[in-house]
Design an enzyme around this catalytic site. Structure first.
Site, PDB file in Angstrom:
ATOM      1  N   CYS A   1       0.832  -1.207   0.000  1.00  0.00           N
ATOM      2  CA  CYS A   1       0.000   0.000   0.000  1.00  0.00           C
ATOM      3  C   CYS A   1       0.866   1.257   0.000  1.00  0.00           C
ATOM      4  CB  CYS A   1      -0.845   0.049   1.256  1.00  0.00           C
ATOM      5  SG  CYS A   1      -1.780  -1.438   1.539  1.00  0.00           S
TER       6      CYS A   1
ATOM      7  N   ARG B   1       4.666   0.616  -6.089  1.00  0.00           N
ATOM      8  CA  ARG B   1       4.665  -0.238  -4.902  1.00  0.00           C
ATOM      9  C   ARG B   1       3.724  -1.429  -5.067  1.00  0.00           C
ATOM     10  NH1 ARG B   1       6.631   2.477  -0.360  1.00  0.00           N
ATOM     11  NH2 ARG B   1       5.243   1.427   1.073  1.00  0.00           N
TER      12      ARG B   1
ATOM     13  N   TRP C   1      -3.004  -2.645  -1.464  1.00  0.00           N
ATOM     14  CA  TRP C   1      -2.545  -3.960  -1.900  1.00  0.00           C
ATOM     15  C   TRP C   1      -3.164  -4.937  -0.912  1.00  0.00           C
ATOM     16  CZ3 TRP C   1       1.084  -7.922  -0.490  1.00  0.00           C
ATOM     17  CH2 TRP C   1       1.600  -8.656  -1.561  1.00  0.00           C
TER      18      TRP C   1
ATOM     19  N   ASN D   1      -1.197   1.933   5.915  1.00  0.00           N
ATOM     20  CA  ASN D   1      -0.303   0.997   5.238  1.00  0.00           C
ATOM     21  C   ASN D   1       0.297   0.110   6.313  1.00  0.00           C
ATOM     22  OD1 ASN D   1       1.684  -0.305   3.808  1.00  0.00           O
ATOM     23  ND2 ASN D   1       3.013   1.481   3.625  1.00  0.00           N
ATOM     24  N   GLY D   2       0.126  -1.200   6.175  1.00  0.00           N
ATOM     25  CA  GLY D   2       0.678  -2.121   7.176  1.00  0.00           C
ATOM     26  C   GLY D   2      -0.339  -3.172   7.537  1.00  0.00           C
TER      27      GLY D   2
ATOM     28  N   GLU E   1      19.815 -14.809  -9.492  1.00  0.00           N
ATOM     29  CA  GLU E   1      19.270 -13.485  -9.792  1.00  0.00           C
ATOM     30  C   GLU E   1      18.758 -13.417 -11.239  1.00  0.00           C
ATOM     31  OE1 GLU E   1      18.274 -11.138  -8.121  1.00  0.00           O
ATOM     32  OE2 GLU E   1      18.274  -9.366  -9.390  1.00  0.00           O
TER      33      GLU E   1
ATOM     34  N   LYS F   1      14.904 -12.510 -12.270  1.00  0.00           N
ATOM     35  CA  LYS F   1      14.550 -11.401 -13.186  1.00  0.00           C
ATOM     36  C   LYS F   1      13.626 -11.922 -14.267  1.00  0.00           C
ATOM     37  CE  LYS F   1      15.413  -8.836 -11.293  1.00  0.00           C
ATOM     38  NZ  LYS F   1      15.676  -8.400 -10.095  1.00  0.00           N
TER      39      LYS F   1
ATOM     40  N   GLU G   1      10.009 -13.009 -12.845  1.00  0.00           N
ATOM     41  CA  GLU G   1       9.146 -12.005 -12.212  1.00  0.00           C
ATOM     42  C   GLU G   1       8.536 -11.037 -13.220  1.00  0.00           C
ATOM     43  OE1 GLU G   1      10.962  -9.504  -9.184  1.00  0.00           O
ATOM     44  OE2 GLU G   1      12.809  -9.319 -10.318  1.00  0.00           O
TER      45      GLU G   1
ATOM     46  N   HIS H   1      21.152 -34.921 -10.514  1.00  0.00           N
ATOM     47  CA  HIS H   1      20.404 -35.481  -9.375  1.00  0.00           C
ATOM     48  C   HIS H   1      18.902 -35.264  -9.511  1.00  0.00           C
ATOM     49  CE1 HIS H   1      24.100 -36.504  -7.398  1.00  0.00           C
ATOM     50  NE2 HIS H   1      24.560 -35.289  -7.650  1.00  0.00           N
TER      51      HIS H   1
ATOM     52  N   LYS I   1       7.094  -3.487  -4.765  1.00  0.00           N
ATOM     53  CA  LYS I   1       8.489  -3.057  -4.669  1.00  0.00           C
ATOM     54  C   LYS I   1       9.015  -3.234  -3.256  1.00  0.00           C
ATOM     55  CE  LYS I   1      12.259  -1.112  -6.081  1.00  0.00           C
ATOM     56  NZ  LYS I   1      13.073  -1.973  -6.952  1.00  0.00           N
TER      57      LYS I   1
HETATM   58  C1  G6P Z   1      10.747  -7.222  -3.261  1.00  0.00           C
HETATM   59  C2  G6P Z   1      11.360  -6.542  -4.468  1.00  0.00           C
HETATM   60  C3  G6P Z   1      12.725  -7.147  -4.760  1.00  0.00           C
HETATM   61  C4  G6P Z   1      13.630  -7.032  -3.548  1.00  0.00           C
HETATM   62  C5  G6P Z   1      12.961  -7.674  -2.308  1.00  0.00           C
HETATM   63  C6  G6P Z   1      13.723  -7.311  -1.045  1.00  0.00           C
HETATM   64  O1  G6P Z   1      10.453  -8.551  -3.550  1.00  0.00           O
HETATM   65  O2  G6P Z   1      10.530  -6.707  -5.600  1.00  0.00           O
HETATM   66  O3  G6P Z   1      13.331  -6.463  -5.844  1.00  0.00           O
HETATM   67  O4  G6P Z   1      14.844  -7.689  -3.797  1.00  0.00           O
HETATM   68  O5  G6P Z   1      11.631  -7.155  -2.140  1.00  0.00           O
HETATM   69  O6  G6P Z   1      13.602  -5.923  -0.860  1.00  0.00           O
HETATM   70  P1  G6P Z   1      14.631  -5.005  -0.101  1.00  0.00           P
HETATM   71  O7  G6P Z   1      14.017  -3.625  -0.184  1.00  0.00           O
HETATM   72  O8  G6P Z   1      14.690  -5.526   1.302  1.00  0.00           O
HETATM   73  O9  G6P Z   1      15.948  -5.094  -0.805  1.00  0.00           O
END
Ligand code: G6P
Length: 619
Positions: free
Chosen positions: A2, A27, A76, A112-113, A492, A496, A499, A515, A614
Site C-alpha cells: 500500500c 509499490r 494492496w 499501510n501495514g 538473480e 529477473k 518475475e 540429481h 516493490k
Molecule cells: C521485493 C522486491 C525485490 C527485492 C525484495 C527485497 O520482492 O521486488 O526487488 O529484492 O523485495 O527488498 P529489499 O528492499 O529488502 O531489498
C-alpha cells in the site's frame, strides 16, 4: 504494498493527492481511494478498484473534489478482497454506497501495514455497538481511534496514542478528525512514511517520489511517533503526547531522477543508470585507499563468522558475497532468508557479525530479523539504499548504496550497487585480517573502479539480446545453471526472468543437474549457462553439453576469450575480463536485458509485474 499520501495547504488537495499516488504506483496495488475536506465540511470519499486511472477518471483528475485537505491510498489487499468496500479511506461510522460519498464520521483514515490483533479489537468494538462494513484491519483501527476519542473526550494525539498502545503490527496511519478541519494526524510503526513541508503546505507520503514535485524539505517520523500536520507545519509527539523536536532534512536527488528520463520503462532506465550509480556508490565508500564501512580494522579482525540476512534479490547478493568473503577474507559466511531466519532458533556464536541487505530498508522480514539479531547482542551492519529507512536507523552501523530512487519493481541498479558494496566490505575484511596486503588491496580497488565502464560496454550488446529475446515469446521453462559464484548469478538471472516475463524459470547449481533436474530437459528447452569462474568453466560447460545432448537449446554468458564455447552452444554473450570476484556485476547485465526484452516482447507490464510489490512491508 500500500501507499499513502496526504496534503493540507492552500491548493486544491485532490489533484495533489492523485499525483502523489501516481508516484507510488510502483509499490503495487489493486484499488485506490481519496478523502478530501472543504473547510469544516465533512469529508468526501471516492474509491475505485483496479488501476489508479479509474479513480482519476471518476474524479475528473481530482478537479471535482473541492477542498484543501485530504488523504489518499493505494491498496494492496492483505485482509479482505480487493473490492471497493475494502478500499481505503475507511471511516469510523457506518458507510453507504461502498464507502464513497460524503461521510459524516468523526474519523476518516488510510493505513499501510497490518494490524495483527484486529480480530480481538473488532470483537471489543462490536460489543460497544460498532458496526463493520469491510473485511479490513484498517476499519478496525479507525473505529478504535474513534472509540477512545469519544470515550475519554480526548484530543486526536491522545486518541492515537491510546490506539497505538492497543494495536499490534505495523502501520503508517493518516487520519482526519471531523472536529479539526485542515489538520491531518499521523502515526507510524514499522511502515515507511515521510512528511514534507514548504510555505503554507504540508505533505505526507510513503515514499519520497510522491512529494518531490512539491518540496525537498522533509521530516522523518520515527517509530512509535505521531504527528499533527497543519498547513506549512508539522509537529511530532511521542506516546506520552510530549512534543518531539525534529530537524528538517533536505532531499538531494532531483524529481527527474524519479522519472523515466526518455526510456520506455523505469526498468530500462535503471539498467542504463548502473554505470553511474555504481561509480557513485564506489566513490561514496572508497576514499583513496580507505574503505569506509563503519567498522574499525580491530572490529573487522575480531569477527569469526558472518551472517547475511536478506530477501529477494538482496538475498541473491548475499549469496554472491558469501563466495567472495569466504574466499577473499577467509571467514565462514552463512546466508539466510530473512523470512526463515526470523522464525528459527539458529544459534549465533559470539564473534559473529550480521549483515542485513535491503534496498528499501523497510522489508518486514528483514527488519524483524535485524531486531531478533540485535536482541542477541550481535553487532549488525546494514547495506541500504533508502536514507532514514527503518533498517538503516535500527542497525548498529549502516553503509548506504547510492542507487538513487529505484521505481521498477524488479531491482537492477540497487542489486548491483549492493554487490559492489559487499565486495568492498570483503576487501576491507580481508585487509584487516591480513589476508591481503596494501598492494593487493590497491589492485582490487583498481579492478572495482573498472566495473562501471565494463557495465557500459556490455549495455552496447543490447540489440543482440533484444533479438534473442524475441525468440523466447513462447518459452515455457528456462533453466539457469552455474557453479560457485556463477550459481549466485543464476539465482538473480532466473528471478529477473520469471518475475517480469512470467516464464517459469529455475536456477540450479550445475553439478546438481544429474540429481533430478536433467529429467526435465527435452527438445528445445532453453538452458542458460553462466561461466565466469575460470576454474569452473570446463565443469559447467560439460553440464551444458549434457543438457544439449538431451535436446536443450544453449545460451552462455562467459568471459571474452572463451571462444571455444561457440562450438557447443547456440548463443553466446561475452563479458569483459575482470577480477573473478566481481564478475556478478557484469554477468547480470545481459540477464537483466534478456528478462526485460522478453517481457516487452510478450507485452507484459514490465515495471509493475502482477502480484508483486516493490517494498514488501508485510510478512
Ligand atoms: C521485493 C522486491 C525485490 C527485492 C525484495 C527485497 O520482492 O521486488 O526487488 O529484492 O523485495 O527488498 P529489499 O528492499 O529488502 O531489498
Amino acid at each position: 504494498m500500500c501507499g499513502i499520501v496526504g496534503f493540507t495547504g492552500h491548493h486544491q488537495a485532490a489533484p495533489i493527492l492523485l499525483d502523489g499516488l501516481r508516484k507510488l504506483e510502483y509499490r503495487g496495488y489493486d484499488s485506490a481511494g481519496i478523502a478530501v475536506r472543504n473547510g469544516s465540511e465533512s469529508a468526501e470519499v471516492v474509491k475505485a478498484i483496479g488501476k489508479l486511472a479509474n479513480l482519476i477518471e471518476k474524479t475528473n483528475d481530482g478537479r471535482d473534489l473541492v477542498g484543501n485537505c485530504g488523504i489518499g491510498h493505494t491498496r494492496w489487499a492483505t485482509h479482505g478482497e480487493p473490492t471497493k468496500i475494502n478500499a481505503h479511506p475507511h471511516v469510523s461510522g457506518n458507510c453507504k454506497n461502498s464507502g464513497s460519498g460524503v461521510v459524516e464520521s468523526n474519523v476518516v483514515g488510510v493505513h499501510n501495514g497490518i494490524i495483527e490483533n484486529y480480530q480481538e479489537i473488532k470483537a471489543k468494538l462490536l460489543s460497544h455497538g460498532y458496526v463493520f462494513y469491510s473485511g479490513t484491519d484498517t476499519e478496525v483501527a479507525i473505529k478504535l481511534i474513534d472509540y477512545y476519542y469519544k470515550k475519554y473526550g480526548i484530543g486526536p494525539i491522545d486518541a492515537l496514542a491510546r490506539t497505538m498502545v492497543r494495536i499490534r503490527g505495523s502501520y503508517a496511519l493518516a487520519v482526519m478528525f471531523k472536529d479539526y478541519p485542515g489538520e491531518i494526524y499521523v502515526a507510524r510503526k514499522d511502515s515507511p512514511m515521510i512528511i514534507g513541508v514548504k510555505d503554507g503546505e504540508t505533505f505526507l507520503a510513503s515514499d519520497v517520489p510522491a512529494i518531490l514535485n512539491h518540496t525537498r524539505s522533509v521530516y522523518y517520523i520515527g517509530n512509535l511517533e505521531m504527528g499533527r500536520l497543519i498547513p506549512g507545519e508539522a509537529h511530532f509527539y511521542d506516546l506520552n503526547g510530549e512534543e518531539i523536536p525534529k530537524e528538517i532534512s533536505e532531499i538531494t536527488y532531483s524529481a527527474e531522477a524519479a522519472e523515466k528520463g526518455g526510456f520506455q520503462h523505469f526498468m530500462m532506465k535503471e539498467i542504463h543508470e548502473q554505470p553511474k550509480v555504481l561509480k557513485d556508490t564506489i566513490h561514496s565508500i572508497v576514499d583513496g585507499e580507505k574503505i569506509n564501512i563503519c567498522l574499525s580494522p580491530d572490529e573487522l579482525k575480531s569477527f569469526e563468522q558472518i551472517f547475511i540476512v536478506a530477501c529477494g534479490s538482496a538475498y541473491h547478493c548475499g549469496v554472491t558475497a558469501q563466495y567472495v568473503i569466504e574466499d577473499m577474507a577467509g571467514l565462514p559466511v552463512r546466508v539466510e532468508l530473512a523470512s526463515e531466519f526470523r522464525y528459527r532458533n539458529l544459534p549465533i556464536p559470539k564473534g559473529s557479525l550480521c549483515i542485513v541487505i535491503s534496498q528499501s530498508g523497510e522489508t518486514a522480514d528483514s527488519l524483524a530479523a535485524l531486531r531478533k539479531i540485535k536482541e542477541e547482542g550481535v553487532p549488525t551492519l546494514a547495506v541500504v539504499n533508502v536514507v532514514g529507512s527503518s533498517i538503516a536507523r535500527e542497525a548498529d552501523n549502516v553503509v548506504y548504496i547510492k542507487a538513487g530512487p529505484e521505481i521498477s519493481v524488479a531491482t537492477t541498479k540497487a542489486y548491483n550497487c549492493q554487490l559492489v558494496t559487499l565486495y568492498l566490505i570483503a576487501i576491507e575484511m580481508a585487509f584487516a585480517r591480513g589476508r591481503i596486503d596494501s598492494a593487493e588491496k590497491e589492485a582490487l580497488l583498481s579492478d572495482i573502479e573498472t566495473i562501471p565502464e565494463k557495465v557500459d560496454s556490455i549495455l552496447e550488446q543490447q540489440e543482440r539480446l533484444q533479438w534473442f529475446a524475441s525468440k523466447l515469446i513462447n518459452a515455457k521453462d528456462i533453466f539457469f545453471i552455474g557453479r560457485g559464484l556463477d550459481y549466485s548469478i543464476c539465482l538473480e538471472g532466473s528471478l529477473k526472468m520469471k518475475e517480469i516475463s512470467y516464464i517459469h524459470s529455475e536456477a540450479y547449481a550445475a553439478g546438481e543437474l544429474k540429481h533430478g533436474t536433467i529429467s526435465l530437459i527435452e527438445d528445445g528447452r532453453l538452458v542458460i549457462g553462466v561461466l565466469t569462474q575460470p576454474e569452473l568453466y570446463e565443469k559447467t560447460l560439460s553440464n551444458m553439453v549434457e543438457a544439449k545432448s538431451r535436446g536443450a537449446y544453449l545460451m552462455a554468458v562467459t568471459n571474452y576469450g572463451n571462444y571455444n564455447i561457440e562450438d557447443s552452444t547456440d548463443f553466446v554473450v561475452y563479458i569483459p575480463k575482470c577480477n573473478k570476484y566481481f564478475s556478478a556485476s557484469l554477468a547480470i547485465i545481459p540477464l537483466q536485458l534478456l528478462a526485460y526484452y522478453t517481457a516487452v516482447s510478450r507485452g507484459e507490464d514490465v515495471d509493475k509485474p502482477r502480484n508483486l510489490a516493490k517494498s514488501v512491508t508485510v510478512e
